[in-house]
Design a protein around this motif. Structure first.
Motif, short mmCIF file in Angstrom:
data_model
loop_
_atom_site.label_atom_id
_atom_site.label_comp_id
_atom_site.label_asym_id
_atom_site.label_seq_id
_atom_site.Cartn_x
_atom_site.Cartn_y
_atom_site.Cartn_z
N TRP A 1 -5.54 8.87 -1.11
CA TRP A 1 -4.58 8.27 -2.01
C TRP A 1 -3.40 8.98 -2.07
N HIS A 2 -2.07 8.32 -1.75
CA HIS A 2 -1.06 8.92 -1.89
C HIS A 2 0.20 8.36 -2.62
N MET B 1 0.92 -1.07 0.00
CA MET B 1 0.00 -0.04 0.08
C MET B 1 0.88 1.16 0.10
N THR B 2 0.38 2.42 -0.15
CA THR B 2 1.00 3.66 -0.25
C THR B 2 0.91 4.70 0.62
N SER B 3 0.07 4.47 1.65
CA SER B 3 -0.26 5.43 2.59
C SER B 3 -0.14 4.78 3.99
N ASP B 4 0.03 5.70 5.28
CA ASP B 4 -0.01 5.52 6.42
C ASP B 4 -1.74 5.06 6.70
N ASP B 5 -2.41 5.95 5.96
CA ASP B 5 -3.85 5.60 6.00
C ASP B 5 -4.54 4.49 4.88
N ASP B 6 -3.89 3.33 5.33
CA ASP B 6 -4.34 2.22 4.62
C ASP B 6 -5.46 1.61 4.47
N VAL B 7 -6.18 1.01 3.52
CA VAL B 7 -7.77 0.32 3.36
C VAL B 7 -7.43 -0.66 3.67
N THR B 8 -8.40 -1.51 4.21
CA THR B 8 -8.62 -2.93 4.82
C THR B 8 -9.43 -3.71 3.81
N VAL B 9 -9.17 -4.73 3.19
CA VAL B 9 -9.74 -5.75 2.19
C VAL B 9 -10.27 -7.07 2.81
N SER B 10 -9.62 -7.27 4.11
CA SER B 10 -9.66 -8.61 4.77
C SER B 10 -11.25 -8.81 4.82
N GLY B 11 -11.56 -10.23 4.38
CA GLY B 11 -13.19 -10.26 4.54
C GLY B 11 -13.71 -10.05 3.15
N GLN B 12 -13.28 -8.88 2.37
CA GLN B 12 -14.15 -8.40 1.26
C GLN B 12 -14.14 -9.59 0.15
N ARG B 13 -15.51 -9.81 -0.21
CA ARG B 13 -15.70 -10.68 -1.36
C ARG B 13 -15.65 -10.12 -2.45
N ALA B 14 -14.68 -10.27 -3.22
CA ALA B 14 -14.49 -9.43 -4.72
C ALA B 14 -14.42 -10.44 -5.81
N LEU B 15 -14.86 -9.96 -6.81
CA LEU B 15 -14.86 -10.35 -8.32
C LEU B 15 -13.80 -9.50 -9.20
N VAL B 16 -12.95 -10.05 -9.72
CA VAL B 16 -12.09 -9.40 -10.72
C VAL B 16 -12.37 -9.68 -12.13
N MET B 17 -12.80 -8.85 -13.08
CA MET B 17 -12.91 -9.04 -14.11
C MET B 17 -11.68 -8.48 -15.06
N GLY B 18 -11.17 -9.43 -15.78
CA GLY B 18 -9.88 -8.85 -16.48
C GLY B 18 -8.54 -8.89 -15.77
N ALA B 19 -8.58 -9.97 -14.94
CA ALA B 19 -7.26 -10.35 -14.17
C ALA B 19 -6.15 -10.89 -15.19
N SER B 20 -6.21 -10.83 -16.53
CA SER B 20 -5.22 -11.37 -17.20
C SER B 20 -4.51 -9.99 -17.67
N GLY B 21 -4.97 -9.02 -17.58
CA GLY B 21 -4.28 -7.66 -17.76
C GLY B 21 -3.45 -7.25 -16.73
N ASN B 22 -2.50 -6.12 -17.03
CA ASN B 22 -1.48 -6.00 -15.87
C ASN B 22 -2.24 -5.18 -14.80
N ASP C 1 -4.01 0.25 -5.39
CA ASP C 1 -4.27 0.74 -4.20
C ASP C 1 -5.34 1.69 -4.42
N ALA C 2 -5.25 2.41 -5.48
CA ALA C 2 -6.35 3.39 -5.78
C ALA C 2 -7.72 2.72 -5.88
N MET C 3 -7.73 1.71 -6.73
CA MET C 3 -8.86 0.84 -7.04
C MET C 3 -9.54 0.45 -5.75
N LEU C 4 -8.70 -0.15 -5.00
CA LEU C 4 -9.09 -0.57 -3.57
C LEU C 4 -9.55 0.28 -2.72
N ARG C 5 -9.07 1.60 -2.79
CA ARG C 5 -9.73 2.70 -2.01
C ARG C 5 -10.95 3.13 -2.49
#
Length: 337
Positions: A316-317, A1-22, A222-226
């Motif tokens: 975001w920093h 992550m990029t900041s002391d003010d981090d986001v927390t994703v533990s337990g988030q149920r996420a779907l990523v579409m396009g995970a083959s891209g960078n 990091d920005a997208m998680l935020r």
């Protein structure tokens, strides 16, 4: 992550579409590292190099098939939509609109009825205005180069408008306007092509007078998680660290690995001329060429952009992109040996 003010994703149920891209792969890595419950939807033909050895659920199917998408979105909190056709060089833009707009529409038709907390849409800084005479732009600057943007940017603008229209219908969508991302592993470099060539000592020139907004790939993730946690529905956020000249970009890459610096400054007029010639050759051969007149326009039509809104609202920093360019250069060299 990029900041002391981090986001927390533990337990988030996420779907990523396009995970083959960078970008999609990096989002997946960040989610998995943060303890999220991650599902990815991939085609059989999709590359998985960027997500190898990750503890994620892989669903294989057509990302534009409504039944497949509905099943993949079932029980998910957040969808990170990173599917995009970036081939700005196509003479016929129909494939761009088929993927970037019509394919997206099918996904949105499902997503608007899913019980989602957020739908984070990967867009491009190309849908942001261009500041004249070096002026800095932001998300609210009226778009002002439609007559020069070409099929790729047109398709991405149409995609954004579609996402924002669905936000008005109740989809909790947020748009991330990402600039040129750099950083490893980038198995299929497009923006990273010049960095790769410079690192391998195969680039004798830089393009004189050309600059572009840049950002580190991990800072994009990091920005997208935020955005998933803090982004305001129906809003756009510029995700870019700073404006960097082409000479600086390729010099950083070469210096990182001890390669010879590109020394010859090629005028932009030569690039435009090469684009015209390439288009003529492509027309005769009936094929698309990587460097086209439109590609040259996209290189030239840039300006500084402000990420103040992302800092203010998402916390975001970004780190200096130089760090990511150096890491990318080292990675390109290590895997070429």
């Amino acid at each position: 992550m990029t900041s002391d003010d981090d986001v927390t994703v533990s337990g988030q149920r996420a779907l990523v579409m396009g995970a083959s891209g960078n970008v999609g792969a990096c989002v997946t890595r960040h989610l998995a590292a943060g303890g999220a419950d991650v599902r990815v939807l991939l085609r059989k033909s999709s590359s998985v190099k960027g997500i190898e050895n990750l503890d994620v659920e892989r669903v294989i199917g057509d990302p534009f098939d409504p039944e497949t998408v509905a099943a993949a979105m079932a029980d998910r909190d957040v969808v990170y939509y990173c599917i995009v056709d970036t081939r700005a060089e196509l003479r016929d833009p129909a494939p761009l609109f088929a993927t970037n707009v019509e394919g997206l529409r099918k996904v949105l038709d499902v997503a608007v009825h899913a019980d989602l907390q957020k739908f984070v849409f990967l867009s491009t800084i190309g849908t942001i205005a261009v500041g004249r005479n070096g002026a800095t732009v932001d998300e609210d600057t009226p778009f002002n180069w439609a007559d020069e943007a070409g099929g790729y940017v047109e398709s991405r603008r149409a995609a954004e408008e579609l996402v924002l229209a669905y936000a008005e219908r109740g989809l909790p969508a947020v748009v991330a306007n990402v600039s040129n991302p750099y950083g490893p592993p980038d198995w299929q470099p497009r923006q990273g092509m010049f960095v790769q060539l410079a690192a391998l000592g195969k680039l004798p020139f830089y393009i004189r007078g050309v600059a572009a907004e840049v950002v580190g790939i991990d800072d994009v993730a990091d920005a997208m998680l935020r955005a998933a946690q803090r982004g305001r529905v129906g809003q756009r956020y510029i995700i870019s660290e700073r404006y960097m000249t082409h000479r600086e970009l390729v010099t950083i890459a070469a210096d990182a690995v001890g390669a010879r610096r590109p020394r010859f400054g090629m005028p932009m007029a030569v690039v435009h001329g090469f684009g015209h010639l390439s288009d003529a050759v492509g027309a005769v051969l009936g094929r698309d060429v990587p460097i086209s007149r439109q590609g040259a326009r996209l290189l030239a039509l840039t300006s500084p952009a402000s990420h103040a809104k992302a800092t203010r609202e998402l916390g975001w920093h970004p780190k200096p992109t130089e760090q990511f360019i150096k890491r990318a250069a080292e990675h390109y060299v290590s895997r070429s040996s």
